[in-house]
Design an enzyme around this catalytic site. Structure first.
Site, PDB file in Angstrom:
ATOM      1  N   SER A 172       0.636  -0.875   0.024  1.00 22.61           N
ATOM      2  CA  SER A 172       0.227   0.482  -0.799  1.00 22.61           C
ATOM      3  C   SER A 172       0.867   1.267  -0.584  1.00 22.61           C
ATOM      4  CB  SER A 172      -0.856  -0.179   0.890  1.00 22.61           C
ATOM      5  OG  SER A 172      -1.749   1.204   1.215  1.00 22.61           O
ATOM      6  N   HIS A 207      -4.137  -2.069  -3.554  1.00 17.49           N
ATOM      7  CA  HIS A 207      -5.905  -2.901  -3.445  1.00 17.49           C
ATOM      8  C   HIS A 207      -6.956  -2.155  -4.946  1.00 17.49           C
ATOM      9  CE1 HIS A 207      -4.568  -2.168   0.649  1.00 17.49           C
ATOM     10  NE2 HIS A 207      -4.130  -0.880   0.641  1.00 17.49           N
TER      11      HIS A 207
END
Length: 258
Positions: A152, A187
């Site tokens: 991330s 994501h």
């Protein structure tokens, strides 16, 4: 000693020093710059893969939780995970004072075999790293062959820019350290708006073309070249996103299961 013998011996010594110096410089150039990133978590399988990239049996891995505000919960989770792994776990906080941090950040980070950056707020992490000079230290670590890694925010930060939720309300583009060219989107299919917005922003020129990853999909770079794509299941994938004739093109990358 005759003058000619002295000159000959001195010349040999000088050549020897020169060769030794060149060998040392050559060895330094042989250090492979490694970055391994994923779209989401950093579970046991992912960290085991990170360990393999260090080439060490019991590597020193430093947890850098700046994007999570040096969260104690995340730090504790890291040490719990590390108990099950052949690693020497460290942590480097950035929210510190001179009373808490007696040595330069560089002294810790450059002694590691790998540095693992958490997810969280990319924008805030970059601002703090630059304020503290950690951005420069991380580049030195990369050049030294220390494996840089993260999910991330810990993935976006190595690129020139990425799609992030670092600001209130909407996903926006944020600048990274620029070790890797282009942009990154983590994501990719987990958060509903990510994929469509990333493709739109790349097509409109608001983000550079780059790479997108689902949660357990990962990318391994040597230098700035993508060398390997991994995943933990057949559902999670990594993608290369480019522009062709003014239109965005999304290409699923061939990956291997770990």
């Amino acid at each position: 000693m005759r003058r000619r013998d002295f000159i000959r011996n001195a010349t040999v010594a000088t050549v020897g020093i020169s060769i030794a110096g060149n060998v040392e410089l050559f060895a330094q150039k042989l250090e492979i710059r490694k970055i391994f990133l994923t779209g989401g978590g950093y579970d046991l399988k992912t960290i085991k893969h990170l360990i393999s990239l260090t080439g060490k049996e019991n590597p020193k891995i430093c947890f850098l939780p700046t994007p999570m505000g040096d969260s104690e919960a995340y730090i504790n989770k890291w040490f719990e995970i590390a108990k099950e792994l052949p690693v020497q776990p460290y942590v480097q906080k950035v929210f510190v004072t001179s009373a808490e941090q007696k040595t330069p950040f560089e002294d810790t980070l450059l002694q590691m075999d790998a540095i693992l950056v958490t997810g969280g707020n990319t924008l805030n992490a970059l601002a703090l790293w630059k304020a503290q000079g950690i951005d420069i230290v991380l580049k030195k670590a990369w050049e030294k062959g220390i494996v840089l890694s993260g999910p991330s925010a810990g993935a976006i930060c190595w690129f020139e820019e990425g799609l992030s939720d670092s600001r209130p309300e909407n996903y926006t583009a944020v600048k990274g350290l620029g070790f890797l060219k282009g942009s990154n989107c983590p994501h990719y299919h987990t958060e509903a708006e990510r994929r469509s917005l990333y493709l739109k922003m790349v097509e409109e020129g608001r983000l550079l073309p780059g790479y997108a990853c689902d949660e357990t999909a990962g990318l391994y770079f040597e230098g700035t070249q993508l060398r390997r794509v991994i995943t933990q299941n057949t559902t999670d994938k990594a993608y290369k996103v480019t522009i062709s004739k003014g239109k965005v093109v999304e290409t699923a990358l061939e990956s291997e299961l770990i």
